[in-house]
Design a protein around this motif. Structure first.
Motif, mmCIF file in Angstrom:
data_model
loop_
_atom_site.group_PDB
_atom_site.id
_atom_site.type_symbol
_atom_site.label_atom_id
_atom_site.label_comp_id
_atom_site.label_asym_id
_atom_site.label_seq_id
_atom_site.Cartn_x
_atom_site.Cartn_y
_atom_site.Cartn_z
ATOM 1 N N ARG A 32 43.077 -6.624 54.299
ATOM 2 C CA ARG A 32 41.951 -5.682 54.190
ATOM 3 C C ARG A 32 41.770 -4.889 55.487
ATOM 4 O O ARG A 32 42.350 -5.222 56.508
ATOM 5 C CB ARG A 32 40.661 -6.446 53.871
ATOM 6 N N ARG A 49 35.309 -5.670 57.901
ATOM 7 C CA ARG A 49 34.907 -6.447 56.719
ATOM 8 C C ARG A 49 33.448 -6.850 56.781
ATOM 9 O O ARG A 49 32.899 -7.400 55.839
ATOM 10 C CB ARG A 49 35.790 -7.686 56.613
ATOM 11 N N THR A 72 32.900 -0.848 48.901
ATOM 12 C CA THR A 72 33.480 -1.083 47.568
ATOM 13 C C THR A 72 35.011 -0.992 47.579
ATOM 14 O O THR A 72 35.624 -0.897 46.522
ATOM 15 C CB THR A 72 32.922 -0.090 46.534
ATOM 16 N N LEU A 108 37.689 -2.759 47.218
ATOM 17 C CA LEU A 108 37.959 -4.136 46.812
ATOM 18 C C LEU A 108 39.325 -4.317 46.156
ATOM 19 O O LEU A 108 39.542 -5.280 45.417
ATOM 20 C CB LEU A 108 36.836 -4.620 45.874
ATOM 21 N N PRO A 141 41.043 -7.656 47.614
ATOM 22 C CA PRO A 141 40.410 -8.841 47.038
ATOM 23 C C PRO A 141 40.722 -8.998 45.543
ATOM 24 O O PRO A 141 40.954 -10.108 45.064
ATOM 25 C CB PRO A 141 38.914 -8.590 47.259
ATOM 26 N N SER A 142 40.770 -7.880 44.829
ATOM 27 C CA SER A 142 41.077 -7.938 43.407
ATOM 28 C C SER A 142 42.534 -8.388 43.206
ATOM 29 O O SER A 142 42.841 -9.212 42.334
ATOM 30 C CB SER A 142 40.825 -6.546 42.815
ATOM 31 N N TYR A 159 38.018 -14.384 48.905
ATOM 32 C CA TYR A 159 38.169 -13.011 48.391
ATOM 33 C C TYR A 159 36.787 -12.375 48.167
ATOM 34 O O TYR A 159 36.642 -11.162 48.299
ATOM 35 C CB TYR A 159 39.000 -13.010 47.084
ATOM 36 N N ALA A 160 35.791 -13.173 47.834
ATOM 37 C CA ALA A 160 34.425 -12.656 47.662
ATOM 38 C C ALA A 160 33.404 -13.730 48.018
ATOM 39 O O ALA A 160 32.366 -13.868 47.375
ATOM 40 C CB ALA A 160 34.203 -12.158 46.232
#
Ligand code: PDD
Length: 286
Positions: free
Chosen positions: A143, A147, A152, A154, A157-158, A184-185
């Motif tokens: 990423r 952070r 948004t 993402l 992470p997705s 990831y979240a």
């Protein structure tokens, strides 16, 4: 059920809600978001989420199209209109829609920010993942470097969540320079010899609102907390591991990269912290 959502000043059925194709949230992920959990029809830690939203907006020189008081009112209206008892509210503020696609930001005096909110119903006080614990895999943290701002963007992470799914796991924990950054979240924790270990705050991780509350409760319960990075190997050899987020509270992690953590069952520290969280947080819910 057709939800009622909030889009740029209007409450609409979700099927009728529209945004501009020039909205910068859509074109460039030029947007920040928050997810606030709802228990018994009330917002958990709303002040914390609003404070982080204001920080995210300020870091990106973005202006909210509504005041924070109006934001609370919109959250309440959506809870009422959707009869939401348990679940959460997603909120997104974008830099708005310019006249065209442009890397240069539009003047906030001329272009108002965009705003979207919607509710989601979800069982968060008890569910299968909480009862049984989850399996995680490690994924390289690719990423961007800020952070701490809840944007948004993402895609990674997705991607990581999909890697986990394909591997038969539930979640991914990100690793950078050999150390776990966060989930990831969610924020990541291990427990060893009674000490709760979690990475210290910096630009490398999101400053979780649940993290703040959980560490406060842990200290009040005389649990020892150490804020420092840890490796996947250290996590695999820990007594227990868990993750925190607004929609997961504390979620036990029972396996990391195929290796059972501790007994391979949800551990007593994360279970106890979840109980305290569920007991205490409704007292300050709005
Ligand atoms: N995610 N770290 C990351 C990268 C996150 O996306 C989140 C939250 C957290 C936990 O923060 P908090 O405790 O404030 O929810 C940590 C939300 C829930 C999401 O994207 O759905």
């Amino acid at each position: 059920m057709t939800r009622t959502v909030y889009v740029n000043g209007e409450y609409l059925p979700e099927t009728e809600a529209k945004i501009s194709i020039f909205d910068r949230g859509f074109l460039m992920a030029d947007a920040v978001y928050e997810v606030t959990s709802v228990l018994n029809g009330k917002l958990i830690d709303f002040q914390g989420h609003v404070a982080r939203l204001q920080r995210s907006l300020a870091e990106l020189e973005m202006v909210s199209p509504v005041t924070m008081e109006e934001l609370l009112e919109i959250h309440h209206q959506l809870i009422e209109k959707n009869n939401l008892e348990e679940g959460g509210i997603y909120l997104q503020v974008t830099r708005g829609a310019g006249a065209d696609r442009d890397f240069v930001w539009p003047d906030p005096e001329e272009v108002k920010g965009g705003i979207v909110l919607f509710t989601f119903a979800k069982k968060i006080t008890s569910n299968k993942a909480l009862d049984e614990g989850i399996k995680v895999i490690s994924v390289e943290d690719l990423r961007w470097g800020r952070r701490d701002i809840k944007t948004t963007q993402l895609l990674w992470p997705s991607f990581a969540k999909m890697k986990a799914k394909k591997a038969g796991a539930t979640d991914a924990w990100f690793v950078e320079d050999g150390y776990v950054t966060e989930g990831y979240a969610n924020n990541a924790y291990i427990v060893k010899d009674g000490v709760i270990i979690t990475r210290e705050l910096s630009n490398d991780i999101l400053h979780g609102i649940t993290r703040t509350a959980i560490l406060k409760f842990a200290k009040e319960a005389q649990m020892q907390v150490e804020e420092r990075p840890f490796t996947i190997e250290e996590a695999q050899n820990a007594d227990e591991a868990f993750a925190t987020s607004a929609t997961g509270f504390t979620q036990p992690v029972i396996e990391i990269d195929g290796v059972a953590v501790g007994t391979g069952k949800p551990g007593p520290v994360s279970t106890r912290l979840r109980e305290i969280y569920i007991d205490e947080m409704p007292k300050t819910a709005l």
